[in-house]
Design a protein around this motif. Sequence first.
Motif, PDB file in Angstrom:
ATOM      1  N   VAL A 171     -81.152 -13.328  13.557  1.00  0.00           N
ATOM      2  CA  VAL A 171     -82.288 -13.227  14.478  1.00  0.00           C
ATOM      3  C   VAL A 171     -81.887 -12.297  15.622  1.00  0.00           C
ATOM      4  CG1 VAL A 171     -83.303 -15.482  13.962  1.00  0.00           C
ATOM      5  CG2 VAL A 171     -81.475 -15.316  15.657  1.00  0.00           C
ATOM      6  N   PRO A 172     -82.867 -11.797  16.393  1.00  0.00           N
ATOM      7  CA  PRO A 172     -82.542 -10.894  17.500  1.00  0.00           C
ATOM      8  C   PRO A 172     -81.743 -11.603  18.600  1.00  0.00           C
ATOM      9  CG  PRO A 172     -84.866 -10.764  16.912  1.00  0.00           C
ATOM     10  CD  PRO A 172     -84.314 -11.959  16.199  1.00  0.00           C
ATOM     11  N   LYS A 173     -81.130 -10.804  19.476  1.00  0.00           N
ATOM     12  CA  LYS A 173     -80.412 -11.368  20.620  1.00  0.00           C
ATOM     13  C   LYS A 173     -81.364 -11.857  21.707  1.00  0.00           C
ATOM     14  CE  LYS A 173     -75.871  -9.195  20.374  1.00  0.00           C
ATOM     15  NZ  LYS A 173     -74.852  -8.423  21.133  1.00  0.00           N
ATOM     16  N   ALA A 174     -82.596 -11.433  21.641  1.00  0.00           N
ATOM     17  CA  ALA A 174     -83.612 -11.888  22.590  1.00  0.00           C
ATOM     18  C   ALA A 174     -84.946 -11.973  21.870  1.00  0.00           C
ATOM     19  CB  ALA A 174     -83.709 -10.937  23.776  1.00  0.00           C
ATOM     20  N   ILE A 175     -85.750 -12.933  22.253  1.00  0.00           N
ATOM     21  CA  ILE A 175     -87.074 -13.087  21.652  1.00  0.00           C
ATOM     22  C   ILE A 175     -88.072 -12.445  22.603  1.00  0.00           C
ATOM     23  CG2 ILE A 175     -88.807 -14.733  20.856  1.00  0.00           C
ATOM     24  CD1 ILE A 175     -86.461 -16.617  20.215  1.00  0.00           C
ATOM     25  N   VAL A 176     -88.496 -11.231  22.260  1.00  0.00           N
ATOM     26  CA  VAL A 176     -89.329 -10.437  23.144  1.00  0.00           C
ATOM     27  C   VAL A 176     -90.714 -10.209  22.552  1.00  0.00           C
ATOM     28  CG1 VAL A 176     -89.544  -8.234  24.340  1.00  0.00           C
ATOM     29  CG2 VAL A 176     -87.291  -9.300  24.099  1.00  0.00           C
ATOM     30  N   THR A 177     -90.764  -9.857  21.267  1.00  0.00           N
ATOM     31  CA  THR A 177     -92.027  -9.531  20.619  1.00  0.00           C
ATOM     32  C   THR A 177     -92.533 -10.705  19.792  1.00  0.00           C
ATOM     33  OG1 THR A 177     -90.990  -8.684  18.605  1.00  0.00           O
ATOM     34  CG2 THR A 177     -91.238  -7.144  20.456  1.00  0.00           C
ATOM     35  N   SER A 178     -93.771 -10.582  19.328  1.00  0.00           N
ATOM     36  CA  SER A 178     -94.333 -11.608  18.445  1.00  0.00           C
ATOM     37  C   SER A 178     -93.558 -11.677  17.140  1.00  0.00           C
ATOM     38  CB  SER A 178     -95.811 -11.307  18.161  1.00  0.00           C
ATOM     39  OG  SER A 178     -96.577 -11.393  19.339  1.00  0.00           O
ATOM     40  N   HIS A 179     -93.089 -10.529  16.672  1.00  0.00           N
ATOM     41  CA  HIS A 179     -92.286 -10.508  15.450  1.00  0.00           C
ATOM     42  C   HIS A 179     -90.969 -11.258  15.665  1.00  0.00           C
ATOM     43  CE1 HIS A 179     -89.433  -8.705  12.496  1.00  0.00           C
ATOM     44  NE2 HIS A 179     -90.468  -8.911  11.695  1.00  0.00           N
ATOM     45  N   ASP A 180     -90.338 -11.052  16.827  1.00  0.00           N
ATOM     46  CA  ASP A 180     -89.120 -11.801  17.155  1.00  0.00           C
ATOM     47  C   ASP A 180     -89.381 -13.296  17.105  1.00  0.00           C
ATOM     48  OD1 ASP A 180     -87.821  -9.394  17.657  1.00  0.00           O
ATOM     49  OD2 ASP A 180     -88.124  -9.514  19.833  1.00  0.00           O
ATOM     50  N   GLU A 181     -90.501 -13.697  17.679  1.00  0.00           N
ATOM     51  CA  GLU A 181     -90.837 -15.119  17.742  1.00  0.00           C
ATOM     52  C   GLU A 181     -91.061 -15.691  16.348  1.00  0.00           C
ATOM     53  OE1 GLU A 181     -94.212 -18.035  19.748  1.00  0.00           O
ATOM     54  OE2 GLU A 181     -93.929 -15.998  20.512  1.00  0.00           O
ATOM     55  N   MET A 182     -91.746 -14.949  15.493  1.00  0.00           N
ATOM     56  CA  MET A 182     -91.983 -15.415  14.128  1.00  0.00           C
ATOM     57  C   MET A 182     -90.671 -15.545  13.356  1.00  0.00           C
ATOM     58  SD  MET A 182     -95.391 -13.208  13.132  1.00  0.00           S
ATOM     59  CE  MET A 182     -95.353 -13.766  11.431  1.00  0.00           C
ATOM     60  N   LYS A 183     -89.808 -14.552  13.492  1.00  0.00           N
ATOM     61  CA  LYS A 183     -88.529 -14.574  12.792  1.00  0.00           C
ATOM     62  C   LYS A 183     -87.664 -15.726  13.290  1.00  0.00           C
ATOM     63  CE  LYS A 183     -84.975 -11.368  11.171  1.00  0.00           C
ATOM     64  NZ  LYS A 183     -84.487  -9.963  11.200  1.00  0.00           N
ATOM     65  N   ALA A 184     -87.641 -15.903  14.610  1.00  0.00           N
ATOM     66  CA  ALA A 184     -86.856 -16.992  15.187  1.00  0.00           C
ATOM     67  C   ALA A 184     -87.411 -18.351  14.780  1.00  0.00           C
ATOM     68  CB  ALA A 184     -86.837 -16.863  16.701  1.00  0.00           C
ATOM     69  N   GLY A 185     -88.738 -18.467  14.756  1.00  0.00           N
ATOM     70  CA  GLY A 185     -89.353 -19.743  14.386  1.00  0.00           C
ATOM     71  C   GLY A 185     -88.985 -20.169  12.977  1.00  0.00           C
ATOM     72  N   LEU A 186     -88.966 -19.209  12.053  1.00  0.00           N
ATOM     73  CA  LEU A 186     -88.585 -19.513  10.681  1.00  0.00           C
ATOM     74  C   LEU A 186     -87.119 -19.946  10.612  1.00  0.00           C
ATOM     75  CD1 LEU A 186     -89.309 -19.588   7.683  1.00  0.00           C
ATOM     76  CD2 LEU A 186     -88.709 -17.154   7.557  1.00  0.00           C
ATOM     77  N   SER A 187     -86.265 -19.249  11.342  1.00  0.00           N
ATOM     78  CA  SER A 187     -84.846 -19.589  11.353  1.00  0.00           C
ATOM     79  C   SER A 187     -84.616 -20.974  11.948  1.00  0.00           C
ATOM     80  CB  SER A 187     -84.065 -18.533  12.144  1.00  0.00           C
ATOM     81  OG  SER A 187     -82.677 -18.774  12.074  1.00  0.00           O
ATOM     82  N   VAL A 188     -85.355 -21.289  13.016  1.00  0.00           N
ATOM     83  CA  VAL A 188     -85.242 -22.610  13.648  1.00  0.00           C
ATOM     84  C   VAL A 188     -85.637 -23.712  12.682  1.00  0.00           C
ATOM     85  CG1 VAL A 188     -86.277 -24.126  15.388  1.00  0.00           C
ATOM     86  CG2 VAL A 188     -85.503 -21.856  16.040  1.00  0.00           C
ATOM     87  N   THR A 189     -86.776 -23.555  12.025  1.00  0.00           N
ATOM     88  CA  THR A 189     -87.232 -24.610  11.124  1.00  0.00           C
ATOM     89  C   THR A 189     -86.290 -24.777   9.934  1.00  0.00           C
ATOM     90  OG1 THR A 189     -88.734 -22.999  10.081  1.00  0.00           O
ATOM     91  CG2 THR A 189     -89.660 -24.451  11.759  1.00  0.00           C
ATOM     92  N   ASP A 190     -85.783 -23.680   9.395  1.00  0.00           N
ATOM     93  CA  ASP A 190     -84.826 -23.784   8.295  1.00  0.00           C
ATOM     94  C   ASP A 190     -83.572 -24.541   8.736  1.00  0.00           C
ATOM     95  OD1 ASP A 190     -86.473 -22.415   6.588  1.00  0.00           O
ATOM     96  OD2 ASP A 190     -85.432 -20.491   6.784  1.00  0.00           O
ATOM     97  N   LEU A 191     -83.080 -24.229   9.948  1.00  0.00           N
ATOM     98  CA  LEU A 191     -81.883 -24.895  10.457  1.00  0.00           C
ATOM     99  C   LEU A 191     -82.142 -26.385  10.663  1.00  0.00           C
ATOM    100  CD1 LEU A 191     -79.542 -23.537  13.243  1.00  0.00           C
ATOM    101  CD2 LEU A 191     -80.260 -25.918  13.244  1.00  0.00           C
ATOM    102  N   LEU A 192     -83.283 -26.727  11.244  1.00  0.00           N
ATOM    103  CA  LEU A 192     -83.579 -28.132  11.523  1.00  0.00           C
ATOM    104  C   LEU A 192     -83.777 -28.937  10.238  1.00  0.00           C
ATOM    105  CD1 LEU A 192     -85.948 -27.889  14.627  1.00  0.00           C
ATOM    106  CD2 LEU A 192     -83.509 -28.424  14.565  1.00  0.00           C
ATOM    107  N   ILE A 193     -84.395 -28.337   9.243  1.00  0.00           N
ATOM    108  CA  ILE A 193     -84.540 -29.025   7.957  1.00  0.00           C
ATOM    109  C   ILE A 193     -83.173 -29.310   7.354  1.00  0.00           C
ATOM    110  CG2 ILE A 193     -85.316 -28.726   5.566  1.00  0.00           C
ATOM    111  CD1 ILE A 193     -87.704 -27.124   6.703  1.00  0.00           C
ATOM    112  N   ARG A 194     -82.291 -28.335   7.442  1.00  0.00           N
ATOM    113  CA  ARG A 194     -80.945 -28.477   6.886  1.00  0.00           C
ATOM    114  C   ARG A 194     -80.122 -29.520   7.637  1.00  0.00           C
ATOM    115  NH1 ARG A 194     -79.948 -23.564   7.256  1.00  0.00           N
ATOM    116  NH2 ARG A 194     -78.625 -23.501   9.107  1.00  0.00           N
ATOM    117  N   GLU A 195     -80.285 -29.578   8.946  1.00  0.00           N
ATOM    118  CA  GLU A 195     -79.457 -30.455   9.777  1.00  0.00           C
ATOM    119  C   GLU A 195     -80.113 -31.790  10.103  1.00  0.00           C
ATOM    120  OE1 GLU A 195     -76.362 -29.969  10.831  1.00  0.00           O
ATOM    121  OE2 GLU A 195     -76.228 -28.065   9.768  1.00  0.00           O
ATOM    122  N   GLU A 196     -81.323 -32.027   9.633  1.00  0.00           N
ATOM    123  CA  GLU A 196     -82.061 -33.230  10.031  1.00  0.00           C
ATOM    124  C   GLU A 196     -81.278 -34.537   9.886  1.00  0.00           C
ATOM    125  OE1 GLU A 196     -86.373 -35.454   9.377  1.00  0.00           O
ATOM    126  OE2 GLU A 196     -85.826 -33.733   8.119  1.00  0.00           O
TER     127      GLU A 196
END
Length: 218
Positions: free
Chosen positions: A40-65
């Motif tokens: 993911v980017p080093k900063a969440i600035v654009t809508s694309h950054d936010e979408m990419k980060a959101g997917l990464s967050v949900t994947d991580l949380l599902i894995r670590e739940e």
Amino acid sequence: MRILLVNPNSSAIVTETLRAAITPLQTEKLQIDVVHCSNVPKAIVTSHDEMKAGLSVTDLLIREEPNFDAAIIGCFADPGLRAARELIRKPVVGLYESSAIFARLSGRRYSIIASGNESDISPWIGSVRDLGDTENLASIRYINSTVEDSVTASDERIYRIIDQCRKQDGADAVILGCAAFAGKGKRLSEAAGIPVIDGICESVQMAEMMVSYRRKQQ
């Protein structure tokens, strides 16, 4: 209780800032682990950054739940917050949503201070509207800095903007709307004489409350 605090960007300095801010809140009964997303980017600035980060967050949380009781999304865009709540059964809270709840409890109107510049006002307005908080918003101000550079922004520099929010915009509370400001809220509150919220204590309180509430409902 174990809480997982996820930095949705890949910035090592922001991750360490979050880790340092969270350390004083840990106790024998409360463990808070800090991790960051990859690819993911080093900063969440654009809508694309936010979408990419959101997917990464949900994947991580599902894995670590299985390994946590609640999770905090450590970014004021709250990327992936709604999706995470759809996909996992553990409580998930976001920095901005938690901060806004406490800001409303602290006064009638609040201001937001963030990294970036005036071009970022529109995304913030969208976040405020999503929470139904438009009438509670006094102003949005910026320090004209990147996310990583905001880590080293001086208290004096931020205090001057807080003073503008209070005197010119009529804010009863101020939200420091960037994870890079983590750990600054308490001492800036003491200096400014109004609540200055960096989202760390507030999101931990929300996570603990949600875990306790759900346990009582079982």
